[in-house]
Scaffold this motif. Structure first.
Motif, PDB file in Angstrom:
ATOM      1  N   HIS A  10       2.247 -37.277 -13.954  1.00 37.00           N
ATOM      2  CA  HIS A  10       2.877 -37.194 -12.389  1.00 37.00           C
ATOM      3  C   HIS A  10       2.850 -36.549 -12.194  1.00 37.00           C
ATOM      4  CE1 HIS A  10       7.393 -37.595 -10.083  1.00 37.00           C
ATOM      5  NE2 HIS A  10       6.559 -38.634  -9.977  1.00 37.00           N
ATOM      6  N   GLU A  11       2.857 -36.466 -10.319  1.00 36.89           N
ATOM      7  CA  GLU A  11       2.070 -36.078  -9.407  1.00 36.89           C
ATOM      8  C   GLU A  11       4.001 -36.287  -8.461  1.00 36.89           C
ATOM      9  OE1 GLU A  11      -1.273 -36.315  -6.195  1.00 36.89           O
ATOM     10  OE2 GLU A  11       0.032 -37.923  -5.468  1.00 36.89           O
ATOM     11  N   THR A  12       4.480 -34.644  -8.787  1.00 39.65           N
ATOM     12  CA  THR A  12       5.604 -34.565  -8.195  1.00 39.65           C
ATOM     13  C   THR A  12       6.012 -33.902  -7.030  1.00 39.65           C
ATOM     14  OG1 THR A  12       6.275 -33.947 -10.965  1.00 39.65           O
ATOM     15  CG2 THR A  12       8.263 -33.863  -9.258  1.00 39.65           C
ATOM     16  N   LEU A 108      -3.766 -36.268 -18.211  1.00 38.31           N
ATOM     17  CA  LEU A 108      -2.888 -35.599 -17.397  1.00 38.31           C
ATOM     18  C   LEU A 108      -2.819 -35.614 -16.373  1.00 38.31           C
ATOM     19  CD1 LEU A 108      -2.352 -32.289 -19.469  1.00 38.31           C
ATOM     20  CD2 LEU A 108      -1.196 -33.752 -19.537  1.00 38.31           C
ATOM     21  N   HIS A 109      -2.239 -35.240 -15.158  1.00 37.75           N
ATOM     22  CA  HIS A 109      -1.954 -35.315 -13.866  1.00 37.75           C
ATOM     23  C   HIS A 109      -2.378 -33.965 -13.307  1.00 37.75           C
ATOM     24  CE1 HIS A 109      -1.894 -35.268  -9.241  1.00 37.75           C
ATOM     25  NE2 HIS A 109      -1.753 -36.433  -9.679  1.00 37.75           N
ATOM     26  N   GLY A 110      -1.482 -33.076 -13.994  1.00 37.62           N
ATOM     27  CA  GLY A 110      -1.743 -31.684 -13.502  1.00 37.62           C
ATOM     28  C   GLY A 110      -0.521 -31.293 -12.468  1.00 37.62           C
ATOM     29  N   PHE A 142      -7.908 -34.699 -15.765  1.00 35.35           N
ATOM     30  CA  PHE A 142      -7.034 -34.423 -14.586  1.00 35.35           C
ATOM     31  C   PHE A 142      -7.227 -34.759 -13.223  1.00 35.35           C
ATOM     32  CE2 PHE A 142      -6.333 -30.466 -17.180  1.00 35.35           C
ATOM     33  CZ  PHE A 142      -4.758 -30.040 -17.291  1.00 35.35           C
ATOM     34  N   ASP A 143      -6.287 -35.189 -12.792  1.00 34.60           N
ATOM     35  CA  ASP A 143      -6.390 -35.170 -11.379  1.00 34.60           C
ATOM     36  C   ASP A 143      -6.867 -33.669 -10.036  1.00 34.60           C
ATOM     37  OD1 ASP A 143      -5.522 -37.526  -9.291  1.00 34.60           O
ATOM     38  OD2 ASP A 143      -4.992 -35.912  -8.544  1.00 34.60           O
ATOM     39  N   PRO A 144      -7.784 -34.073  -8.876  1.00 40.73           N
ATOM     40  CA  PRO A 144      -7.844 -33.161  -8.534  1.00 40.73           C
ATOM     41  C   PRO A 144      -6.632 -32.048  -7.660  1.00 40.73           C
ATOM     42  CG  PRO A 144      -8.616 -34.896  -7.447  1.00 40.73           C
ATOM     43  CD  PRO A 144      -8.211 -35.279  -8.694  1.00 40.73           C
ATOM     44  N   HIS A 145      -6.017 -32.974  -7.305  1.00 41.49           N
ATOM     45  CA  HIS A 145      -4.254 -32.650  -7.343  1.00 41.49           C
ATOM     46  C   HIS A 145      -3.898 -31.637  -7.898  1.00 41.49           C
ATOM     47  CE1 HIS A 145      -5.092 -35.684  -4.318  1.00 41.49           C
ATOM     48  NE2 HIS A 145      -5.526 -34.587  -3.845  1.00 41.49           N
ATOM     49  N   GLY A 146      -3.715 -31.575  -9.507  1.00 37.95           N
ATOM     50  CA  GLY A 146      -3.591 -30.654 -10.419  1.00 37.95           C
ATOM     51  C   GLY A 146      -2.862 -29.293  -9.220  1.00 37.95           C
ATOM     52  N   PRO A 166     -10.873 -39.866  -2.310  1.00 39.44           N
ATOM     53  CA  PRO A 166      -9.912 -41.046  -3.132  1.00 39.44           C
ATOM     54  C   PRO A 166     -10.797 -40.765  -4.278  1.00 39.44           C
ATOM     55  CG  PRO A 166     -10.734 -42.218  -0.999  1.00 39.44           C
ATOM     56  CD  PRO A 166     -11.316 -41.271  -0.526  1.00 39.44           C
ATOM     57  N   HIS A 167     -10.222 -41.009  -5.208  1.00 37.48           N
ATOM     58  CA  HIS A 167     -10.741 -40.995  -6.719  1.00 37.48           C
ATOM     59  C   HIS A 167     -11.527 -41.624  -7.252  1.00 37.48           C
ATOM     60  CE1 HIS A 167      -7.567 -38.125  -5.974  1.00 37.48           C
ATOM     61  NE2 HIS A 167      -6.442 -38.247  -6.352  1.00 37.48           N
ATOM     62  N   TYR A 168     -12.701 -41.364  -7.468  1.00 36.64           N
ATOM     63  CA  TYR A 168     -13.730 -42.678  -7.643  1.00 36.64           C
ATOM     64  C   TYR A 168     -13.900 -42.968  -8.867  1.00 36.64           C
ATOM     65  CZ  TYR A 168     -14.150 -44.431  -2.767  1.00 36.64           C
ATOM     66  OH  TYR A 168     -13.927 -44.935  -2.047  1.00 36.64           O
ATOM     67  N   VAL A 444      -5.066 -40.123   1.906  1.00 35.26           N
ATOM     68  CA  VAL A 444      -6.394 -40.261   1.493  1.00 35.26           C
ATOM     69  C   VAL A 444      -6.695 -41.439   1.297  1.00 35.26           C
ATOM     70  CG1 VAL A 444      -8.674 -38.858   0.892  1.00 35.26           C
ATOM     71  CG2 VAL A 444      -7.178 -37.914   1.817  1.00 35.26           C
ATOM     72  N   HIS A 445      -6.064 -41.636  -0.041  1.00 32.39           N
ATOM     73  CA  HIS A 445      -6.369 -43.190  -0.902  1.00 32.39           C
ATOM     74  C   HIS A 445      -6.390 -44.125  -0.488  1.00 32.39           C
ATOM     75  CE1 HIS A 445      -5.671 -41.020  -5.023  1.00 32.39           C
ATOM     76  NE2 HIS A 445      -4.608 -40.694  -4.358  1.00 32.39           N
ATOM     77  N   PHE A 446      -6.473 -44.845   0.893  1.00 33.57           N
ATOM     78  CA  PHE A 446      -6.659 -46.059   1.953  1.00 33.57           C
ATOM     79  C   PHE A 446      -8.061 -45.738   2.046  1.00 33.57           C
ATOM     80  CE2 PHE A 446      -7.516 -44.526   6.164  1.00 33.57           C
ATOM     81  CZ  PHE A 446      -6.939 -43.425   6.137  1.00 33.57           C
TER      82      PHE A 446
HETATM   83 ZN   LIG Z   1      -4.329 -37.237  -6.388  1.00 32.65          ZN
END
Ligand SMILES: [Zn+2]
Length: 498
Positions: A10-12, A108-110, A142-146, A166-168, A444-446
């Protein structure tokens, strides 16, 4: 070789006023275990992991029952301890029942934040380690937003973080996790790692890796990886919307048995980021709502269309600032997607609304001060449609489309929804030739579908004037678990790489 596979992501956004509850993780398809878990997200972490793990002979993957992303996407606050303990407790029990395992993959996300658990991902690794024993190899993605510090790798052996935003490269990092987990179990990869935190905290909207110096930072990590076989450089940009002690930027470097090399590279990466800190924070232009919408009008007049207007700041999905400004400035042929308004969607479903029915309701607003006031829309229902937007982005629900004004359409969703591909809008039955302006909520994802694809000719990031949750003014947030004045650019942060 037996490998257990778990997911807990989750990204909380802890500043939102409503918690993420147990039932938010429970819906058709979630939780999921066995082969069905392994088949989720074929283009993401899980798909990459499973693909490469199955290229090795004699590898058995055991999908442990795991919750997928909650229904709310990232538009919900603190994960309750009850929800966390429920799922993690069941995972540990299943690991015990189905063990022993030679390895574990943690998807995971982080940036999950759990009430009463300061570092959830490290806690997951600790409890999994306690169950599978010291010999098993534990790898994660992990996501870089961890938001991570050295605690995670105290309990796990290796982690692989996405580099692009974006997370390519989610699939790629899943593949790396599988390859090195198998090599670790065979004794061919002996992780030696260094984690280095850097006192920089940045709003996610400025972290686009398509622009310098974020692109330079990522290129530097890629160059190190290309120069040194078996070296993996994780750059955690951090997720400032979670009030947790390990927020902020972190570098994690993992080598095959060469700790000195890992340390050298971690210091080089951190030193580079520190030298570039001012440009990192201010490379992306964010306009105030009023002037930004005016610029969109001017771009339409100059035929620099389609125009994408992006309120990067909306963390709840309910924000009406951009919708209100679009109406006040009289924009036409504008598509607004989306405004979260569960009552409006439910009323339409309950009333068996049909295309052509009149619509007259207040939508959005009220969720918290940053959402603003509801806006009354008087128009015509165009349709109710199932969103194709990924669940993690708030999709997988029924969305209501309402036409109003001169060629305008507003898409109303039950939760925060982040549109990342124009195709998600056309899948609702809309046509690109009907709109000059597309107004969305994304940081940024857009850029995946609207910028890097060549779709938009004009892109304008906007935010409300007030220093709300989600804007670039992090110093207005009521942090309790970290002192923002210890981070650049909010205080006398210092960093000595040597
Ligand atoms: Zn992210």
């Amino acid at each position: 070789m037996r490998i257990a596979v778990l997911q807990f992501s989750h990204e909380t956004v802890t500043f939102l006023p409503y918690d993420t509850q147990l039932e938010d993780f429970i819906y058709q398809g979630s939780p999921v275990g066995g082969e069905a878990l392994l088949a989720t997200d074929p283009k993401g972490y899980m798909g990459g992991f499973v693909q490469v793990a199955r290229e090795f002979d004699g590898v058995e993957l055991v999908g442990i029952e795991s919750p997928l992303w909650p229904k709310t996407g990232s538009g919900s606050g603190w994960v309750t301890q009850q929800a966390y303990e429920h799922f993690l407790g069941r995972m540990i029990t299943e690991l015990r029942a189905k063990g022993p395992f030679d390895g574990v993959y943690l998807c995971l996300h982080g940036a999950m934040a759990v009430r009463g658990v300061p570092r959830p991902e490290a806690d997951i690794a600790r409890r999994v380690r306690a169950e599978v024993g010291p010999k098993a190899v534990i790898a994660a993605t992990f996501d870089p937003h961890g938001n991570e510090d050295e605690e995670f790798l105290r309990h796990a052996d290796m982690g692989f973080a996405v580099k692009y935003y974006p997370h390519y490269d989610m699939h790629l990092q899943g593949q790396r996790a599988a390859r090195n987990l198998v090599r670790g179990i065979r004794g061919q990869f002996k992780p030696a790692h260094v984690t280095l935190k850097l006192p920089i905290i940045s709003p996610t909207g400025v972290q686009w890796t398509g622009a310098s110096p974020w692109s330079d930072l990522i290129q530097r990590a890629l160059t190190w990886e290309a120069r040194e076989p078996d070296l993996f450089v994780n750059v955690f940009f951090g997720f400032p919307w979670a009030d947790v002690p390990d927020a902020g930027m972190t570098f994690q470097v993992i080598s095959n048995g060469d700790r000195a090399l890992a340390e050298k590279v971690a210091k080089d990466m951190a030193d580079f980021a520190w030298r570039k800190r001012e440009e990192l924070l201010y490379s992306t232009k964010v306009h105030h709502m009023g002037p930004g919408v005016t610029m969109a009008r001017e771009a339409v007049a100059a035929r620099h269309t389609p125009v994408v207007l992006c309120d990067h700041s909306d963390r709840s999905g309910y924000a009406t600032w951009l919708l209100r400004e679009i109406i006040e400035q009289g924009l036409t042929r504008t598509l607004i997607a989306t405004i979260a308004s569960p009552e409006a969607v439910q009323a339409a479903i309950d009333g068996d609304a049909q295309p052509g029915d009149p619509f007259d309701m207040e939508i959005g607003g009220k969720a918290d001060p940053s959402a603003g006031e509801p806006v009354r829309i008087t128009g015509t229902i165009l349709r109710i449609s199932t969103a194709s937007t990924p669940r993690a982005m708030g999709g997988g629900q029924q969305w209501l489309l309402v036409g109003f004004g001169d060629g305008n359409v507003v898409v109303i969703s039950p939760f925060l929804a982040q549109i990342i591909e124009p195709a998600e809008l056309w899948a609702l039955g809309l046509s690109p030739e009907d709109f000059d302006v597309i107004a969305i909520k994304s940081r940024v994802h857009f850029r995946r579908g609207f910028d890097d694809s060549g779709f938009a000719r004009t892109i304008l990031l906007v935010e409300p004037d007030e220093p709300f949750l989600g804007t670039v003014r992090l110093d207005a947030l009521p942090y309790e678990n970290l002192d923002i004045h210890g981070f650049y650019p909010y205080g006398a942060a210092d960093f000595e790489p040597g």
